[in-house]
Design an enzyme around this catalytic site. Structure first.
Site, mmCIF file in Angstrom:
data_model
loop_
_atom_site.group_PDB
_atom_site.id
_atom_site.type_symbol
_atom_site.label_atom_id
_atom_site.label_comp_id
_atom_site.label_asym_id
_atom_site.label_seq_id
_atom_site.Cartn_x
_atom_site.Cartn_y
_atom_site.Cartn_z
ATOM 1 C CB ILE A 233 -28.745 -70.654 10.308
ATOM 2 C CG1 ILE A 233 -29.557 -70.903 11.586
ATOM 3 C CG2 ILE A 233 -28.715 -71.914 9.451
ATOM 4 C CD1 ILE A 233 -31.048 -71.115 11.365
ATOM 5 C CD GLU A 234 -21.212 -68.790 9.969
ATOM 6 O OE1 GLU A 234 -20.406 -69.638 9.528
ATOM 7 O OE2 GLU A 234 -20.867 -67.817 10.674
ATOM 8 C CB CYS B 69 -27.955 -62.340 12.285
ATOM 9 S SG CYS B 69 -26.684 -61.551 11.294
ATOM 10 C CD GLU C 157 -28.441 -60.326 16.461
ATOM 11 O OE1 GLU C 157 -28.244 -61.286 15.681
ATOM 12 O OE2 GLU C 157 -27.567 -59.516 16.775
ATOM 13 C CB CYS D 60 -25.112 -56.979 11.884
ATOM 14 S SG CYS D 60 -26.582 -57.680 11.104
ATOM 15 C CB CYS E 37 -29.857 -57.775 13.346
ATOM 16 S SG CYS E 37 -29.491 -59.412 12.672
HETATM 17 N N1 THU Z 1 -23.963 -62.626 13.424
HETATM 18 C C1 THU Z 1 -25.133 -62.702 14.124
HETATM 19 O O1 THU Z 1 -25.690 -63.790 14.322
HETATM 20 N N2 THU Z 1 -25.682 -61.551 14.585
HETATM 21 C C2 THU Z 1 -25.163 -60.314 14.368
HETATM 22 O O2 THU Z 1 -25.795 -59.320 14.679
HETATM 23 C C3 THU Z 1 -23.815 -60.181 13.809
HETATM 24 C C4 THU Z 1 -23.269 -61.390 13.141
HETATM 25 C C5 THU Z 1 -23.379 -63.867 12.893
HETATM 26 C C6 THU Z 1 -23.459 -63.993 11.393
HETATM 27 C C7 THU Z 1 -22.311 -64.916 11.088
HETATM 28 O O3 THU Z 1 -22.772 -66.247 11.187
HETATM 29 C C8 THU Z 1 -21.323 -64.661 12.205
HETATM 30 O O4 THU Z 1 -22.013 -63.943 13.205
HETATM 31 C C9 THU Z 1 -20.106 -63.862 11.768
HETATM 32 O O5 THU Z 1 -20.479 -62.720 11.112
#
Ligand code: THU
Length: 154
Positions: A54-55, A64, A66, A104, A107
């Site tokens: 969810i940005e 993120c 996860e 990442c 997470c």
């Molecule tokens: N993102 C994730 O949802 N999980 C991760 O472990 C790495 C990155 C998302 C965050 C952002 O919305 C997009 O990927 C680009 O970074």
């Protein structure tokens, strides 16, 4: 292509978990990166909890997939987990095959609060194309409650 990075004890078929991650990925809110991510967590109870990224226009406020899944699960009263599946793809460039969406660092750390080193993680492109690893492989030498002088885990 099915890659097995580590061996291990018998465990649930990852197909259902990956399918759940693929489904929730459709709900990703990613207008800035266009990178759609879905995650599905298998709790010790046997229930599956899902989450998407969810940005936010204030980029650092993004959550993120996860951690979104983990928040759902912990909010429902879950504390222990045995497996996670994560899938991602760039909605704008739609590369074939889609990239593997490695969890990442934040997470990995947040997962380690509730999941042990043996948490199985499927980083997937599809339910037949995935890499299987453990949290310990993704996050060796984790910082945990044991490092704190007086951890309170209640
Ligand atoms: N993102 C994730 O949802 N999980 C991760 O472990 C790495 C990155 C998302 C965050 C952002 O919305 C997009 O990927 C680009 O970074």
């Amino acid at each position: 292509m099915k890659q097995s990075v580590t061996g291990g004890a018998a465990e649930a078929d990852p197909g259902r978990l990956i399918q759940a991650a693929l489904q929730v990925r459709q709900n990703a809110w990613a207008p800035y990166s266009h990178f759609m991510v879905g995650a599905a967590l298998l709790a010790a109870s046997g229930k599956i909890y899902t989450g998407c990224n969810i940005e936010n226009a204030s980029y650092g406020a993004t959550i993120c997939a996860e951690r979104s899944a983990l928040a759902q699960a912990v909010s429902a009263g879950e504390r222990r987990f045995s497996a996670l599946a994560v899938v991602g793809f760039d909605r704008q460039t739609r590369p074939t095959p889609p990239p593997l969406a490695w969890p990442c660092g934040i997470c990995r750390q947040v997962l380690s609060e509730f999941a042990g080193p043996d948490l199985v993680i499927y980083v997937a492109r599809s339910d037949t194309d995935y890499v299987r690893l453990t949290l310990k492989e993704l996050l060796p030498y984790q910082f945990g409650a044991g490092q704190l002088a007086a951890p309170r885990l209640d």
